[in-house]
Design a protein around this motif. Structure first.
Motif, PDB file in Angstrom:
ATOM      1  N   LEU A  61       9.868  -5.424  22.489  1.00  0.00           N
ATOM      2  CA  LEU A  61      10.006  -4.926  21.119  1.00  0.00           C
ATOM      3  C   LEU A  61      11.412  -5.153  20.584  1.00  0.00           C
ATOM      4  O   LEU A  61      12.398  -4.743  21.213  1.00  0.00           O
ATOM      5  CB  LEU A  61       9.661  -3.436  21.092  1.00  0.00           C
ATOM      6  CG  LEU A  61       8.251  -3.132  21.626  1.00  0.00           C
ATOM      7  CD1 LEU A  61       8.099  -1.665  21.937  1.00  0.00           C
ATOM      8  CD2 LEU A  61       7.216  -3.590  20.635  1.00  0.00           C
ATOM      9  N   PRO A  62      11.520  -5.780  19.402  1.00  0.00           N
ATOM     10  CA  PRO A  62      12.839  -5.993  18.801  1.00  0.00           C
ATOM     11  C   PRO A  62      13.387  -4.696  18.210  1.00  0.00           C
ATOM     12  O   PRO A  62      12.686  -3.997  17.473  1.00  0.00           O
ATOM     13  CB  PRO A  62      12.580  -7.042  17.714  1.00  0.00           C
ATOM     14  CG  PRO A  62      11.125  -6.905  17.393  1.00  0.00           C
ATOM     15  CD  PRO A  62      10.439  -6.389  18.634  1.00  0.00           C
ATOM     16  N   ILE A  63      14.640  -4.379  18.553  1.00  0.00           N
ATOM     17  CA  ILE A  63      15.302  -3.159  18.096  1.00  0.00           C
ATOM     18  C   ILE A  63      16.503  -3.551  17.237  1.00  0.00           C
ATOM     19  O   ILE A  63      17.238  -4.474  17.580  1.00  0.00           O
ATOM     20  CB  ILE A  63      15.796  -2.311  19.290  1.00  0.00           C
ATOM     21  CG1 ILE A  63      14.695  -2.116  20.331  1.00  0.00           C
ATOM     22  CG2 ILE A  63      16.383  -0.999  18.807  1.00  0.00           C
ATOM     23  CD1 ILE A  63      13.521  -1.298  19.896  1.00  0.00           C
ATOM     24  N   VAL A  64      16.704  -2.821  16.144  1.00  0.00           N
ATOM     25  CA  VAL A  64      17.849  -3.039  15.255  1.00  0.00           C
ATOM     26  C   VAL A  64      18.597  -1.714  15.115  1.00  0.00           C
ATOM     27  O   VAL A  64      17.974  -0.665  14.922  1.00  0.00           O
ATOM     28  CB  VAL A  64      17.399  -3.532  13.858  1.00  0.00           C
ATOM     29  CG1 VAL A  64      18.585  -3.696  12.926  1.00  0.00           C
ATOM     30  CG2 VAL A  64      16.622  -4.830  13.980  1.00  0.00           C
ATOM     31  N   THR A  65      19.921  -1.757  15.232  1.00  0.00           N
ATOM     32  CA  THR A  65      20.745  -0.569  14.974  1.00  0.00           C
ATOM     33  C   THR A  65      21.792  -0.919  13.926  1.00  0.00           C
ATOM     34  O   THR A  65      22.136  -2.092  13.749  1.00  0.00           O
ATOM     35  CB  THR A  65      21.437  -0.056  16.256  1.00  0.00           C
ATOM     36  OG1 THR A  65      22.292  -1.091  16.753  1.00  0.00           O
ATOM     37  CG2 THR A  65      20.431   0.332  17.319  1.00  0.00           C
ATOM     38  N   TRP A  66      22.328   0.094  13.281  1.00  0.00           N
ATOM     39  CA  TRP A  66      23.295  -0.099  12.200  1.00  0.00           C
ATOM     40  C   TRP A  66      24.515   0.795  12.381  1.00  0.00           C
ATOM     41  O   TRP A  66      24.448   1.821  13.049  1.00  0.00           O
ATOM     42  CB  TRP A  66      22.664   0.221  10.843  1.00  0.00           C
ATOM     43  CG  TRP A  66      21.605  -0.768  10.461  1.00  0.00           C
ATOM     44  CD1 TRP A  66      20.269  -0.681  10.701  1.00  0.00           C
ATOM     45  CD2 TRP A  66      21.810  -2.008   9.789  1.00  0.00           C
ATOM     46  NE1 TRP A  66      19.622  -1.783  10.212  1.00  0.00           N
ATOM     47  CE2 TRP A  66      20.552  -2.624   9.641  1.00  0.00           C
ATOM     48  CE3 TRP A  66      22.939  -2.667   9.290  1.00  0.00           C
ATOM     49  CZ2 TRP A  66      20.375  -3.855   9.031  1.00  0.00           C
ATOM     50  CZ3 TRP A  66      22.762  -3.886   8.661  1.00  0.00           C
ATOM     51  CH2 TRP A  66      21.498  -4.467   8.541  1.00  0.00           C
ATOM     52  N   ARG A  67      25.615   0.390  11.774  1.00  0.00           N
ATOM     53  CA  ARG A  67      26.859   1.152  11.641  1.00  0.00           C
ATOM     54  C   ARG A  67      27.441   1.562  13.001  1.00  0.00           C
ATOM     55  O   ARG A  67      27.542   0.754  13.898  1.00  0.00           O
ATOM     56  CB  ARG A  67      26.669   2.330  10.695  1.00  0.00           C
ATOM     57  CG  ARG A  67      26.308   1.886   9.274  1.00  0.00           C
ATOM     58  CD  ARG A  67      26.027   3.032   8.323  1.00  0.00           C
ATOM     59  NE  ARG A  67      25.767   2.534   6.984  1.00  0.00           N
ATOM     60  CZ  ARG A  67      24.631   1.937   6.599  1.00  0.00           C
ATOM     61  NH1 ARG A  67      23.634   1.762   7.438  1.00  0.00           N
ATOM     62  NH2 ARG A  67      24.484   1.512   5.358  1.00  0.00           N
ATOM     63  N   GLN A  68      27.839   2.828  13.131  1.00  0.00           N
ATOM     64  CA  GLN A  68      28.504   3.292  14.351  1.00  0.00           C
ATOM     65  C   GLN A  68      27.593   3.164  15.573  1.00  0.00           C
ATOM     66  O   GLN A  68      28.040   2.808  16.660  1.00  0.00           O
ATOM     67  CB  GLN A  68      28.972   4.745  14.185  1.00  0.00           C
ATOM     68  CG  GLN A  68      29.692   5.300  15.399  1.00  0.00           C
ATOM     69  CD  GLN A  68      30.989   4.566  15.690  1.00  0.00           C
ATOM     70  OE1 GLN A  68      31.743   4.264  14.772  1.00  0.00           O
ATOM     71  NE2 GLN A  68      31.232   4.260  16.945  1.00  0.00           N
ATOM     72  N   LEU A  69      26.311   3.437  15.389  1.00  0.00           N
ATOM     73  CA  LEU A  69      25.368   3.301  16.490  1.00  0.00           C
ATOM     74  C   LEU A  69      25.317   1.858  16.984  1.00  0.00           C
ATOM     75  O   LEU A  69      25.230   1.605  18.192  1.00  0.00           O
ATOM     76  CB  LEU A  69      23.974   3.770  16.060  1.00  0.00           C
ATOM     77  CG  LEU A  69      22.876   3.707  17.119  1.00  0.00           C
ATOM     78  CD1 LEU A  69      23.248   4.536  18.352  1.00  0.00           C
ATOM     79  CD2 LEU A  69      21.549   4.159  16.535  1.00  0.00           C
ATOM     80  N   ALA A  70      25.408   0.916  16.074  1.00  0.00           N
ATOM     81  CA  ALA A  70      25.413  -0.498  16.460  1.00  0.00           C
ATOM     82  C   ALA A  70      26.626  -0.829  17.325  1.00  0.00           C
ATOM     83  O   ALA A  70      26.502  -1.514  18.348  1.00  0.00           O
ATOM     84  CB  ALA A  70      25.400  -1.380  15.211  1.00  0.00           C
ATOM     85  N   GLU A  71      27.790  -0.348  16.929  1.00  0.00           N
ATOM     86  CA  GLU A  71      29.002  -0.624  17.712  1.00  0.00           C
ATOM     87  C   GLU A  71      28.938   0.058  19.076  1.00  0.00           C
ATOM     88  O   GLU A  71      29.347  -0.523  20.081  1.00  0.00           O
ATOM     89  CB  GLU A  71      30.236  -0.198  16.925  1.00  0.00           C
ATOM     90  CG  GLU A  71      30.462  -1.088  15.709  1.00  0.00           C
ATOM     91  CD  GLU A  71      31.624  -0.656  14.842  1.00  0.00           C
ATOM     92  OE1 GLU A  71      32.037   0.519  14.908  1.00  0.00           O
ATOM     93  OE2 GLU A  71      32.123  -1.520  14.085  1.00  0.00           O
ATOM     94  N   THR A  72      28.410   1.267  19.123  1.00  0.00           N
ATOM     95  CA  THR A  72      28.270   1.972  20.396  1.00  0.00           C
ATOM     96  C   THR A  72      27.315   1.217  21.324  1.00  0.00           C
ATOM     97  O   THR A  72      27.600   1.037  22.512  1.00  0.00           O
ATOM     98  CB  THR A  72      27.762   3.410  20.164  1.00  0.00           C
ATOM     99  OG1 THR A  72      28.697   4.087  19.318  1.00  0.00           O
ATOM    100  CG2 THR A  72      27.616   4.167  21.468  1.00  0.00           C
ATOM    101  N   CYS A  73      26.195   0.762  20.798  1.00  0.00           N
ATOM    102  CA  CYS A  73      25.241   0.000  21.605  1.00  0.00           C
ATOM    103  C   CYS A  73      25.860  -1.286  22.124  1.00  0.00           C
ATOM    104  O   CYS A  73      25.682  -1.653  23.286  1.00  0.00           O
ATOM    105  CB  CYS A  73      23.982  -0.308  20.800  1.00  0.00           C
ATOM    106  SG  CYS A  73      22.932   1.129  20.514  1.00  0.00           S
ATOM    107  N   ALA A  74      26.607  -1.978  21.272  1.00  0.00           N
ATOM    108  CA  ALA A  74      27.242  -3.228  21.688  1.00  0.00           C
ATOM    109  C   ALA A  74      28.262  -2.983  22.797  1.00  0.00           C
ATOM    110  O   ALA A  74      28.420  -3.812  23.695  1.00  0.00           O
ATOM    111  CB  ALA A  74      27.903  -3.898  20.490  1.00  0.00           C
TER     112      ALA A  74
END
Length: 143
Positions: free
Chosen positions: A49-62
């Motif tokens: 399943l493709p997952i997309v995150t945005w903003r601060q959550l995106a940076e934390t995931c990365a």
């Protein structure tokens, strides 16, 4: 109406961090989620399943997610479409995450298996002190 998804699975590769022209962080990654049943051949099937995150959550995931790490994702299903360069309408279904939980400790997944393990060993018995007093400093108490 309700559009909520909760998934637990493993990342198939490291998240890809990108920034929009407006400077908003976004990541994309794929979560491999086992189905709760086996096929007629006795094999377990998996959805990717493709997952997309945005903003601060995106940076934390990365920064903290890596390939193979067990992760919980909470979010919503989104279907978007666009027209490709050949004029064909393309539909994309993805999960837009608003909450991501790291279910495995980063140190454990990053530990070199050739290094000696210096973590304390516990026998699993919470009553091993047989009711003896525990020395706790007053500064350690939350009240």
């Amino acid at each position: 109406m309700l559009n909520r998804v909760i998934l637990i699975g493993r990342l198939t590769k490291d998240p890809e961090l990108r920034y929009t022209p407006n400077g908003i962080a976004t990541t994309q990654f794929t979560l491999a989620v086992d189905r709760p049943f086996t096929s007629q051949g006795g094999e377990r099937e998996t959805d990717f399943l493709p997952i997309v995150t945005w903003r601060q959550l995106a940076e934390t995931c990365a920064n903290y997610l890596k390939k193979g790490r067990l992760t919980a994702v909470e979010g919503r299903v989104q279907v978007r479409n666009y027209e490709n360069s050949e004029g064909k309408r393309i539909y994309v279904t993805e999960i837009v995450a608003d909450n991501v939980r790291f279910l495995e400790g980063n140190r454990e997944s990053q530990r070199d298996p050739n290094e000696p393990d210096h973590r304390p060993r516990h026998d699993g018995d919470p009553f091993r002190d047989d009711g003896k007093p525990i020395d706790i400093d007053d500064d350690d108490l939350p009240f």
